[in-house]
Motif scaffolding. Structure first.
Motif, PDB file in Angstrom:
ATOM      1  N   VAL A  38      -0.520 -52.135  35.373  1.00  0.00           N
ATOM      2  CA  VAL A  38       0.174 -52.976  34.396  1.00  0.00           C
ATOM      3  C   VAL A  38      -0.058 -52.375  33.013  1.00  0.00           C
ATOM      4  O   VAL A  38      -1.197 -52.051  32.669  1.00  0.00           O
ATOM      5  N   PRO A  39       0.982 -52.218  32.198  1.00  0.00           N
ATOM      6  CA  PRO A  39       0.788 -51.617  30.877  1.00  0.00           C
ATOM      7  C   PRO A  39       0.039 -52.536  29.932  1.00  0.00           C
ATOM      8  O   PRO A  39       0.107 -53.760  30.036  1.00  0.00           O
ATOM      9  N   ASP A  40      -0.679 -51.937  29.003  1.00  0.00           N
ATOM     10  CA  ASP A  40      -1.332 -52.673  27.938  1.00  0.00           C
ATOM     11  C   ASP A  40      -0.247 -53.318  27.071  1.00  0.00           C
ATOM     12  O   ASP A  40       0.754 -52.686  26.735  1.00  0.00           O
ATOM     13  N   PRO A  41      -0.414 -54.587  26.668  1.00  0.00           N
ATOM     14  CA  PRO A  41       0.588 -55.244  25.818  1.00  0.00           C
ATOM     15  C   PRO A  41       0.872 -54.499  24.516  1.00  0.00           C
ATOM     16  O   PRO A  41       1.919 -54.718  23.897  1.00  0.00           O
ATOM     17  N   GLU A  42      -0.047 -53.621  24.091  1.00  0.00           N
ATOM     18  CA  GLU A  42       0.173 -52.876  22.854  1.00  0.00           C
ATOM     19  C   GLU A  42       1.426 -52.002  22.906  1.00  0.00           C
ATOM     20  O   GLU A  42       1.950 -51.630  21.847  1.00  0.00           O
ATOM     21  N   VAL A  43       1.919 -51.673  24.111  1.00  0.00           N
ATOM     22  CA  VAL A  43       3.110 -50.809  24.173  1.00  0.00           C
ATOM     23  C   VAL A  43       4.339 -51.508  23.611  1.00  0.00           C
ATOM     24  O   VAL A  43       5.285 -50.851  23.168  1.00  0.00           O
ATOM     25  N   PHE A  44       4.331 -52.838  23.628  1.00  0.00           N
ATOM     26  CA  PHE A  44       5.505 -53.584  23.165  1.00  0.00           C
ATOM     27  C   PHE A  44       5.364 -53.887  21.679  1.00  0.00           C
ATOM     28  O   PHE A  44       5.217 -55.023  21.243  1.00  0.00           O
ATOM     29  N   CYS A  45       5.437 -52.832  20.905  1.00  0.00           N
ATOM     30  CA  CYS A  45       5.170 -52.878  19.467  1.00  0.00           C
ATOM     31  C   CYS A  45       6.472 -52.908  18.680  1.00  0.00           C
ATOM     32  O   CYS A  45       7.469 -52.292  19.057  1.00  0.00           O
ATOM     33  N   GLY A  46       6.454 -53.608  17.556  1.00  0.00           N
ATOM     34  CA  GLY A  46       7.528 -53.522  16.588  1.00  0.00           C
ATOM     35  C   GLY A  46       8.876 -54.004  17.078  1.00  0.00           C
ATOM     36  O   GLY A  46       8.995 -54.838  17.973  1.00  0.00           O
ATOM     37  N   TRP A  47       9.921 -53.418  16.488  1.00  0.00           N
ATOM     38  CA  TRP A  47      11.285 -53.858  16.770  1.00  0.00           C
ATOM     39  C   TRP A  47      11.667 -53.593  18.221  1.00  0.00           C
ATOM     40  O   TRP A  47      12.285 -54.437  18.879  1.00  0.00           O
ATOM     41  N   VAL A  48      11.302 -52.440  18.756  1.00  0.00           N
ATOM     42  CA  VAL A  48      11.661 -52.151  20.141  1.00  0.00           C
ATOM     43  C   VAL A  48      10.934 -53.103  21.082  1.00  0.00           C
ATOM     44  O   VAL A  48      11.507 -53.560  22.087  1.00  0.00           O
ATOM     45  N   GLY A  49       9.684 -53.465  20.774  1.00  0.00           N
ATOM     46  CA  GLY A  49       8.966 -54.429  21.597  1.00  0.00           C
ATOM     47  C   GLY A  49       9.593 -55.804  21.526  1.00  0.00           C
ATOM     48  O   GLY A  49       9.699 -56.508  22.543  1.00  0.00           O
ATOM     49  N   VAL A  68      10.916 -47.852  27.937  1.00  0.00           N
ATOM     50  CA  VAL A  68      11.049 -46.393  27.863  1.00  0.00           C
ATOM     51  C   VAL A  68      12.517 -45.982  27.802  1.00  0.00           C
ATOM     52  O   VAL A  68      12.849 -44.963  27.196  1.00  0.00           O
ATOM     53  N   ASN A  69      13.402 -46.770  28.397  1.00  0.00           N
ATOM     54  CA  ASN A  69      14.827 -46.482  28.256  1.00  0.00           C
ATOM     55  C   ASN A  69      15.297 -46.670  26.823  1.00  0.00           C
ATOM     56  O   ASN A  69      16.072 -45.874  26.302  1.00  0.00           O
ATOM     57  N   LEU A  70      14.815 -47.735  26.160  1.00  0.00           N
ATOM     58  CA  LEU A  70      15.185 -47.956  24.765  1.00  0.00           C
ATOM     59  C   LEU A  70      14.618 -46.863  23.863  1.00  0.00           C
ATOM     60  O   LEU A  70      15.295 -46.390  22.939  1.00  0.00           O
ATOM     61  N   LEU A  71      13.375 -46.452  24.108  1.00  0.00           N
ATOM     62  CA  LEU A  71      12.782 -45.377  23.313  1.00  0.00           C
ATOM     63  C   LEU A  71      13.544 -44.069  23.511  1.00  0.00           C
ATOM     64  O   LEU A  71      13.805 -43.327  22.552  1.00  0.00           O
ATOM     65  N   SER A  72      13.898 -43.784  24.758  1.00  0.00           N
ATOM     66  CA  SER A  72      14.610 -42.540  25.059  1.00  0.00           C
ATOM     67  C   SER A  72      16.014 -42.552  24.468  1.00  0.00           C
ATOM     68  O   SER A  72      16.425 -41.598  23.789  1.00  0.00           O
ATOM     69  N   ALA A  73      16.753 -43.631  24.724  1.00  0.00           N
ATOM     70  CA  ALA A  73      18.118 -43.732  24.194  1.00  0.00           C
ATOM     71  C   ALA A  73      18.097 -43.790  22.672  1.00  0.00           C
ATOM     72  O   ALA A  73      18.957 -43.192  22.001  1.00  0.00           O
TER      73      ALA A  73
END
Length: 437
Positions: A38-49, A68-73
């Motif tokens: 399970v990912p650390d909640p810290e990955v869901f940072c800022g506007w993309v989070g 990761v799709n939003l970050l990539s796109a």
């Protein structure tokens, strides 16, 4: 210092110290059991989070898959303007991810389609003209972003490309074909380098900006990697991301149009403004965090060997790349501490994903897929061992010199040896394994 994976769990499989409403059980939400990290909640940072949180109730996709799709796109749509210096290397805002999940339960496509629907509303021309699939050759990829040829061919003026490969196992197979230039061109594309091949109909692409998202099942990935040359560096251009269906929603109808339209309006502004940015740098606080914590941790595994180490060999530059994209999507050219922590958490999750996907035997691997294949076959053969002829069949992709190198290194491993057996007047080399005491 080892990389922290943050995988300590409660009896129900949830992280002990990292509460996250997008993964934790809650009244009225039917979450299936999760068989992996399970990912650390810290990955869901800022506007993309925030965007992932808004979309999460509307899809069965894994939130980290949507992320990761939003970050990539997002990085692909922003284009080649923003960059970071990492040493003497100029790194573009490109995130490549390999989402790995079971064929039915992974919801890999749902993660991509969620991001794609939003981007279709925010930047419809980008999705229509700059999104492709079907990687088959290096030449084909260059063709999509090719330079012009005087008056004969105007070429492609917009060099942005978001490549979505829903069957990345097929792409891996194509890259292994004899004479294929695909793997080499992909490595150049990740670096943001000019692309080109030297043949009769030479193609060139100046300043391409290409991001790739691939989907594959764990079983297929493990099978395809048996014969892959991991040390070539293609796979460590990708962040391996384990994904699993995060919601059971039999009557799901997706995100309401109003939500998509509201998000799309904001995303259009974010992407347009980010395209005007040039060099991106760390704030003073983020730079201190990088020097004192992140970089030492990410470099702590450099002595490790095996597929997991090969798969995550670019952890340090990827942490900065991801932090840059987080920052750009937050309307800034400065990477703050929260952006860097989010990127660090994403890289940790990628390593945890690789460990889960490849399994415990991968961690103890030699790091050479051919040697791993041979040692496992010799062990399986039992007391009779494997003859030189059987080894030749097993390693048929290698020439005689390469096979000799692999068998010589096998005999240097504990418990392995070569013996000469007489068979009707002729001597046959047999490779044997006896567990060391």
């Amino acid at each position: 210092m080892p990389v922290e994976l943050h995988l300590a769990t409660t009896p129900d499989g949830r992280p002990q110290s990292h509460q996250d409403p997008m993964y934790d059980p809650a009244p009225g939400i039917d979450r299936p059991s999760r068989p992996g990290p399970v990912p650390d909640p810290e990955v869901f940072c800022g506007w993309v989070g925030d965007t992932v949180r808004d979309l999460d109730p509307t899809t069965e996709a894994d939130p980290v898959g949507v992320l990761v799709n939003l970050l990539s796109a997002g990085g692909a749509a922003i284009g080649p303007g923003p960059f970071m210096w990492i040493g003497n290397d100029r790194h573009p805002a490109l995130i490549w991810a390999l989402t790995v999940g079971a064929t039915a339960a992974g919801r890999k496509g749902a993660g991509t389609n969620t991001a794609k629907r939003l981007f279709k509303a925010a930047v419809p021309e980008f999705i229509a003209c700059n999104t492709r699939s079907g990687l088959s050759s290096g030449e084909g990829l260059i063709e999509m972003v090719r330079d012009g040829d005087d008056d004969k061919d105007p070429g492609v003026t917009d060099k942005r490309l978001w490549v979505i490969e829903s069957e990345y196992g097929v792409t891996m197979a194509r890259g292994r074909r004899e004479g294929s230039s695909l793997s080499g061109i992909l490595r150049q594309a990740w670096n943001g380098e000019d692309l080109g091949v030297m043949n009769r109909d030479a193609l060139h692409a100046t300043a391409p900006h290409i991001a790739v998202i691939g989907h594959i099942s764990p079983r297929e990935l493990r099978a395809k990697m048996q014969d892959a040359e991991m040390a070539g560096g293609t796979y460590n251009r990708f962040l391996p991301v384990f994904v699993h269906r995060n919601l059971l929603d039999p009557d799901g109808q997706g995100a309401p149009d109003q939500l998509i339209d509201n998000l799309a309006t904001a995303w259009k502004t974010v992407l347009t403004d980010a395209r005007r940015i040039g060099e991106v740098r760390l704030t003073e606080q983020a730079a201190q965090l990088w020097r004192e914590e992140v970089y030492p941790a990410l470099c702590g595994d450099e002595g490790d060997e095996g597929p997991i180490a090969e798969f995550t060999a670019r952890a340090a530059p990827y942490a900065k790349r991801a932090a840059m994209v987080y920052a750009l999507l937050d309307h800034t050219d400065r990477i703050r501490e929260d952006h860097l922590r989010a990127a660090w958490a994403l890289v940790r999750y990628a390593r945890a994903s690789a460990a889960h996907i490849l399994g415990p035997t991968a961690a103890a691997s030699t790091g050479d897929p051919h040697l791993d294949k041979l040692l496992n076959a010799v062990k399986t053969a039992g007391p009779s061992g494997m003859t030189q002829s059987q080894v030749q069949v097993l390693l048929k992709r290698l020439n005689a010199t390469q096979r000799a190198d692999v068998t010589a290194r096998l005999c240097q491993l504990p418990g392995f040896a070569a013996a000469q057996l007489s068979t009707g007047g002729r001597h046959q080399t047999v490779y044997l394994y006896a567990p060391p005491d």
